[in-house]
Motif scaffolding. Structure first.
Motif, PDB file in Angstrom:
ATOM      1  N   ALA A  18       0.851  -1.187   0.000  1.00 17.69           N
ATOM      2  CA  ALA A  18       0.000   0.000   0.000  1.00 17.69           C
ATOM      3  C   ALA A  18       0.890   1.241   0.000  1.00 17.69           C
ATOM      4  N   ASP A  19       1.066   1.815  -1.184  1.00 19.59           N
ATOM      5  CA  ASP A  19       1.932   2.981  -1.357  1.00 19.59           C
ATOM      6  C   ASP A  19       1.455   3.732  -2.592  1.00 19.59           C
ATOM      7  N   ASP A  20       1.503   5.063  -2.538  1.00 22.02           N
ATOM      8  CA  ASP A  20       0.962   5.841  -3.655  1.00 22.02           C
ATOM      9  C   ASP A  20       1.968   6.097  -4.765  1.00 22.02           C
ATOM     10  N   HIS A  21       3.182   5.580  -4.617  1.00 25.33           N
ATOM     11  CA  HIS A  21       4.195   5.773  -5.653  1.00 25.33           C
ATOM     12  C   HIS A  21       4.359   4.487  -6.465  1.00 25.33           C
ATOM     13  N   PRO A  22       3.911   4.462  -7.724  1.00 24.57           N
ATOM     14  CA  PRO A  22       3.996   3.248  -8.544  1.00 24.57           C
ATOM     15  C   PRO A  22       5.411   2.707  -8.670  1.00 24.57           C
ATOM     16  N   LEU A  23       6.388   3.588  -8.821  1.00 23.21           N
ATOM     17  CA  LEU A  23       7.765   3.129  -8.976  1.00 23.21           C
ATOM     18  C   LEU A  23       8.264   2.440  -7.716  1.00 23.21           C
ATOM     19  N   PHE A  24       7.879   2.985  -6.559  1.00 25.45           N
ATOM     20  CA  PHE A  24       8.313   2.344  -5.311  1.00 25.45           C
ATOM     21  C   PHE A  24       7.621   1.001  -5.135  1.00 25.45           C
ATOM     22  N   ARG A  25       6.314   0.930  -5.477  1.00 26.32           N
ATOM     23  CA  ARG A  25       5.623  -0.358  -5.384  1.00 26.32           C
ATOM     24  C   ARG A  25       6.309  -1.390  -6.261  1.00 26.32           C
ATOM     25  N   ALA A  26       6.678  -0.981  -7.477  1.00 28.32           N
ATOM     26  CA  ALA A  26       7.343  -1.905  -8.396  1.00 28.32           C
ATOM     27  C   ALA A  26       8.691  -2.343  -7.837  1.00 28.32           C
ATOM     28  N   ALA A  27       9.427  -1.389  -7.254  1.00 30.61           N
ATOM     29  CA  ALA A  27      10.739  -1.714  -6.694  1.00 30.61           C
ATOM     30  C   ALA A  27      10.611  -2.642  -5.495  1.00 30.61           C
ATOM     31  N   LEU A  28       9.592  -2.403  -4.674  1.00 29.74           N
ATOM     32  CA  LEU A  28       9.409  -3.237  -3.498  1.00 29.74           C
ATOM     33  C   LEU A  28       8.985  -4.654  -3.889  1.00 29.74           C
TER      34      LEU A  28
END
Length: 228
Positions: A18-28
């Protein structure tokens, strides 16, 4: 969706980022690829996270961004703990302030993972949580030693006394809603709300609804929160 672990002796897990940054979600998701063997659900806001949890009741692990849209301070943690007490909540945040971390753990987070943490530590943290342990970075453990006399610990214990419906009523009180407005929001009778308010005041040991709302906001606020 079922997310199994590579280790045969580790129980299966089900997770949502649950995060509003798509790039961070992808990285995680990529970072957790060595730990979790199948896809992970995603949510870009707290309301969307609640929808995902309702649609996929098998989910057991939430990796939570504190500053995502729809969340107020630390209320996402307490709301999840109230609605889904069996779900493990792991905070993944850029905010590394000690008071915030201490509060997050007191209110039921299973781990607090700084976004600056190396991949290996992140993976180790998830393993600890899935094994039933709590986790903090080594350099913070002494500083965030559990203080049973801390105000947030006492308030967290009182919050646990509330039923999920009482917790939602408390959220509405904190937003300044009247009983009739809360009854409309929750689709119940106003007399039911009055009963819930009385129970909330008793369990939180406060004298009136205004005090209950103020204490709730104060205890769950994040001082000088950084945008993540």
């Amino acid at each position: 969706m079922v997310i199994s672990l590579h280790q045969s002796d580790t129980p299966m897990a089900r997770a949502v980022i649950a995060d509003d940054h798509p790039l961070f979600r992808a990285a995680l998701k990529q970072a957790l690829g060595e730990t979790l063997s199948t896809d992970i659900a995603e949510a870009a806001s707290f309301p969307q996270l609640l929808e995902v949890l309702q649609q996929q009741p098998q989910l057991e692990l939430v990796l939570l961004d504190l500053s995502m849209p729809g969340n107020k301070g630390l209320s996402a943690i307490t709301s999840l703990r109230s609605r889904y007490p069996d779900i493990l909540v792991v905070v993944v945040s850029a905010n590394e302030q000690l008071p915030v971390i201490r509060q997050a753990m007191a209110f039921g987070a299973s781990a607090y993972i700084p976004k600056s943490m190396p991949l290996a530590e992140l993976q180790a943290a998830i393993h600890h949580v899935l094994a039933g342990d709590t986790w903090l970075p080594a350099h913070l453990r002494d500083a965030i030693a559990n203080d049973e006399s801390a105000p947030e610990v006492d308030f967290a214990q009182r919050l646990e006394l509330l039923t999920p419906q009482q917790y939602r009523v408390l959220e509405c009180l904190a937003d300044g809603l009247l009983n009739k407005q809360i009854a409309y929001e929750l689709n119940v009778q106003e007399t039911t709300i009055k009963q819930h308010v009385s129970a909330i005041l008793r369990k939180l040991e406060v004298t009136n609804r205004t005090q209950a709302g103020i204490v709730f906001k104060q205890m769950l606020s994040v001082p000088d929160q950084q945008h993540e």
